[in-house]
Enzyme design. Structure first.
Site, mmCIF file in Angstrom:
data_model
loop_
_atom_site.group_PDB
_atom_site.id
_atom_site.type_symbol
_atom_site.label_atom_id
_atom_site.label_comp_id
_atom_site.label_asym_id
_atom_site.label_seq_id
_atom_site.Cartn_x
_atom_site.Cartn_y
_atom_site.Cartn_z
ATOM 1 N N GLU A 45 2.515 -2.340 -4.623
ATOM 2 C CA GLU A 45 1.554 -1.946 -5.652
ATOM 3 C C GLU A 45 2.318 -1.864 -6.965
ATOM 4 O O GLU A 45 3.163 -0.984 -7.146
ATOM 5 C CB GLU A 45 0.939 -0.589 -5.311
ATOM 6 C CG GLU A 45 0.084 -0.002 -6.420
ATOM 7 C CD GLU A 45 -0.201 1.482 -6.231
ATOM 8 O OE1 GLU A 45 -0.414 2.174 -7.252
ATOM 9 O OE2 GLU A 45 -0.196 1.970 -5.079
ATOM 10 N N ARG A 49 1.638 1.063 -15.534
ATOM 11 C CA ARG A 49 2.212 2.121 -16.354
ATOM 12 C C ARG A 49 3.124 1.556 -17.434
ATOM 13 O O ARG A 49 3.626 2.316 -18.283
ATOM 14 C CB ARG A 49 3.009 3.107 -15.482
ATOM 15 C CG ARG A 49 2.166 3.819 -14.438
ATOM 16 C CD ARG A 49 3.014 4.767 -13.625
ATOM 17 N NE ARG A 49 2.297 5.272 -12.452
ATOM 18 C CZ ARG A 49 2.821 6.067 -11.538
ATOM 19 N NH1 ARG A 49 4.080 6.459 -11.662
ATOM 20 N NH2 ARG A 49 2.110 6.472 -10.503
ATOM 21 N N THR A 73 -2.598 2.119 -10.804
ATOM 22 C CA THR A 73 -2.857 2.863 -12.042
ATOM 23 C C THR A 73 -3.774 2.060 -12.964
ATOM 24 O O THR A 73 -3.552 1.975 -14.177
ATOM 25 C CB THR A 73 -1.550 3.254 -12.769
ATOM 26 O OG1 THR A 73 -0.554 3.618 -11.809
ATOM 27 C CG2 THR A 73 -1.771 4.451 -13.688
ATOM 28 N N LYS A 133 -7.168 6.439 -1.549
ATOM 29 C CA LYS A 133 -5.851 7.005 -1.789
ATOM 30 C C LYS A 133 -5.996 8.523 -1.882
ATOM 31 O O LYS A 133 -6.871 9.016 -2.599
ATOM 32 C CB LYS A 133 -5.320 6.428 -3.102
ATOM 33 C CG LYS A 133 -3.998 6.992 -3.600
ATOM 34 C CD LYS A 133 -3.647 6.278 -4.903
ATOM 35 C CE LYS A 133 -2.382 6.817 -5.524
ATOM 36 N NZ LYS A 133 -2.004 6.059 -6.734
#
Length: 214
Positions: A45, A49, A73, A133
């Site tokens: 993943e 960011r 994210t 998640k």
């Protein structure tokens, strides 16, 4: 060709660990992906960011095509579109944003949104999702809380992430509802920045061994 949600879930479940990767430089993307593959983890993943995320995804998809590649994210529609254009095969979000979930589904991208309470699970169920998640796992109550949360929702699978490492990995993986655990200890940013990809492979191999014994 897009993977189905069931195919993504099956491949994450087979890996048992979902490495959460933060890349400051796109040139590190392919060596890192290869290090993970060599260590026995054919999944990653790559988080949005940093400004290098999209190019990192693109390079991995081109040069390490056997890796199951997710974008993490993802907070905006723009990032979602960029993730798909860059080759992401699934999306991970820290929270549950119904607009992002709906947009990902419209694009045919499987999504694993973040939740840490019953309301989040039920939102996910309303969108037909089979995996979420659990984030942030340790600050949200860890294994005891997740165990309690799974009781009312026997069909939901969880990817706990946040505060998980070698010391507590097995405790999470022992829960039947846990699909895999997200973690970054084997892809520590300092190791990446220093180009210590052999060490990343070693740590990845150790993590895979822990997961198999759990």
């Amino acid at each position: 060709m897009n993977l189905t949600g069931a195919e993504v879930v099956a491949r994450i479940a087979a890996a048992r660990i979902l490495p959460v990767v933060v890349l400051e430089r796109a040139e590190d993307a392919v060596p890192l992906a290869r290090a993970l593959m060599e260590g026995g983890l054919p999944v990653a993943e790559v988080t949005f960011r940093t400004a290098a995320a999209a190019e990192s995804l693109r390079r991995i998809r081109l040069e390490v095509p056997d890796m199951l590649l997710g974008a993490g994210t993802v907070l905006t529609g723009e990032q979602l579109d960029l993730a798909k254009a860059s080759g992401a095969q699934f999306i991970v979000t820290p929270g549950f944003n119904p607009a992002i979930v709906a947009a990902a589904q419209a694009l045919g991208l499987p999504i694993v949104p973040g939740i840490n309470n019953p309301t989040g699970v039920e939102q996910a169920m309303s969108f037909g999702l089979e995996a979420v998640k659990f984030f942030p796992a340790e600050p949200s109550g860890g294994v005891p809380f997740l165990k309690a949360l799974t009781g009312p929702y026997p069909t939901m699978r969880f990817v706990p992430t946040g505060g998980i490492g070698p010391a507590n990995l097995a405790n999470y993986l022992a829960l039947p509802a846990v699909l895999a655990c997200g973690g970054s200890w084997m892809v520590d940013a300092k190791l990446v920045q220093e180009g210590r990809f052999a060490e990343i492979s070693r740590l990845t191999g150790e993590a895979v061994g822990l997961a198999r014994r759990a």
